[in-house]
Design a protein around this motif. Structure first.
Motif, mmCIF file in Angstrom:
data_model
loop_
_atom_site.group_PDB
_atom_site.id
_atom_site.type_symbol
_atom_site.label_atom_id
_atom_site.label_comp_id
_atom_site.label_asym_id
_atom_site.label_seq_id
_atom_site.Cartn_x
_atom_site.Cartn_y
_atom_site.Cartn_z
ATOM 1 N N UNK A 205 0.623 -1.557 0.219
ATOM 2 C CA UNK A 205 0.077 -0.349 0.486
ATOM 3 C C UNK A 205 0.560 1.141 -0.081
ATOM 4 N N UNK A 206 2.243 1.098 -0.327
ATOM 5 C CA UNK A 206 3.155 2.585 0.012
ATOM 6 C C UNK A 206 2.877 2.633 1.246
ATOM 7 N N UNK A 207 4.494 3.883 1.325
ATOM 8 C CA UNK A 207 5.250 4.051 3.157
ATOM 9 C C UNK A 207 4.234 5.068 3.004
ATOM 10 N N UNK A 208 3.389 6.135 2.752
ATOM 11 C CA UNK A 208 1.948 6.671 3.528
ATOM 12 C C UNK A 208 1.533 6.142 4.454
ATOM 13 N N UNK A 209 0.633 4.911 3.858
ATOM 14 C CA UNK A 209 -0.377 3.558 4.418
ATOM 15 C C UNK A 209 0.854 3.196 5.790
ATOM 16 N N UNK A 210 1.820 2.371 5.585
ATOM 17 C CA UNK A 210 2.431 2.054 6.136
ATOM 18 C C UNK A 210 2.633 2.865 7.381
ATOM 19 N N UNK A 211 2.896 3.890 7.248
ATOM 20 C CA UNK A 211 3.345 4.984 8.732
ATOM 21 C C UNK A 211 2.270 5.472 9.743
ATOM 22 N N UNK A 212 1.006 5.459 8.763
ATOM 23 C CA UNK A 212 -0.202 5.062 9.814
ATOM 24 C C UNK A 212 -0.632 4.187 9.961
ATOM 25 N N UNK B 253 -0.041 1.849 15.892
ATOM 26 C CA UNK B 253 0.524 0.898 16.628
ATOM 27 C C UNK B 253 1.387 1.222 17.482
ATOM 28 N N UNK B 254 3.207 2.154 17.240
ATOM 29 C CA UNK B 254 3.735 2.576 18.609
ATOM 30 C C UNK B 254 2.955 3.468 19.498
ATOM 31 N N UNK B 255 1.676 4.176 19.055
ATOM 32 C CA UNK B 255 1.105 5.089 19.938
ATOM 33 C C UNK B 255 0.672 3.957 20.974
ATOM 34 N N UNK C 278 13.952 4.199 6.756
ATOM 35 C CA UNK C 278 12.240 4.613 7.179
ATOM 36 C C UNK C 278 12.463 5.529 7.763
ATOM 37 N N UNK C 279 11.443 6.807 6.357
ATOM 38 C CA UNK C 279 11.501 7.841 8.110
ATOM 39 C C UNK C 279 10.475 7.939 8.859
ATOM 40 N N UNK C 280 11.554 7.294 10.116
ATOM 41 C CA UNK C 280 10.716 7.492 11.320
ATOM 42 C C UNK C 280 10.754 8.756 12.562
ATOM 43 N N UNK C 281 10.517 10.121 12.294
ATOM 44 C CA UNK C 281 10.753 11.516 13.243
ATOM 45 C C UNK C 281 9.335 11.318 13.377
ATOM 46 N N UNK C 282 7.983 11.540 12.246
ATOM 47 C CA UNK C 282 6.391 11.349 13.100
ATOM 48 C C UNK C 282 6.704 10.271 14.096
ATOM 49 N N UNK C 283 7.136 9.280 13.400
ATOM 50 C CA UNK C 283 6.589 8.266 14.452
ATOM 51 C C UNK C 283 7.327 8.064 15.910
ATOM 52 N N UNK C 284 8.687 8.251 15.735
ATOM 53 C CA UNK C 284 9.587 8.344 16.696
ATOM 54 C C UNK C 284 8.799 9.402 18.078
ATOM 55 N N UNK C 285 8.533 10.724 17.721
ATOM 56 C CA UNK C 285 8.483 11.693 18.340
ATOM 57 C C UNK C 285 6.598 11.338 18.563
#
Length: 172
Positions: A41-48, A53-55, A125-132
């Motif tokens: 589904x792409x990076x955007x969907x995976x990041x969502x 999950x991390x929250x 991996x664009x970690x920053x948004x999930x890392x925050x």
């Protein structure tokens, strides 16, 4: 909790190695599901889904570590430093935590996720948004007075001496 009697025969060194193995297995599972969504589904969907999950997971992990360490509700930066040292990541990434006054600088010096993606010639991996979400939630669970600010994390690297860097501040 059920006791696994197979562990009784292991030496301290073997138990430590087993914790490392468990940590690598946990990270592999995290990466496998993420890459499955990323490929389909792409990076955007995976990041969502990663953020969702991390929250939840970071709070579960922090609560369990806090209870294990017997930390008080307001554990401060000292408690946070101890708790960070017992996360799954601490067994597989090189990191450091520097306590100065009312701040704690946490730096991942070598990141297993980014190293694996580099070996596979994958985009980082664009970690920053999930890392925050992850680091702020973890810190807030250890002590609600602590806030977290990203200093450097892909894709916004401001410090090329580490994989990522986070500043925790205690507000009393």
């Amino acid at each position: 909790m059920k006791h696994n009697e197979a562990l009784d025969d292991l030496s301290k060194e073997e138990l430590i190695r087993l914790i490392g193995l468990y940590s690598k297995n946990w990270l592999a599972l995290d990466g496998v599901w993420f890459q499955s969504i990323e490929q389909k589904l792409g990076m955007d969907e995976a990041m969502l889904h990663d953020a969702r999950a991390w929250e939840r997971f970071t709070v579960i992990e922090a609560r369990r570590i806090k209870k294990f360490l017997g930390l008080p509700e307001y554990a401060g930066l000292g408690g946070l430093k101890k708790a960070l040292s017992l996360r799954f990541y601490a067994n597989i990434n090189e990191d450091e935590a520097i306590l100065r006054g009312n701040t704690l600088l946490y730096r991942t010096l070598s990141c297993r996720v980014q190293n694996a993606r580099a070996r596979k010639n994958m985009e980082f991996h664009p970690c920053k948004p999930v890392g925050e979400i992850e680091y702020a939630g973890f810190a807030r669970t250890i002590d609600p007075r602590v806030t977290c600010t990203c200093v450097s994390c892909y894709p916004q690297i401001t410090d090329d001496t580490c994989a990522c860097s986070w500043l925790f501040t205690l507000h009393e």
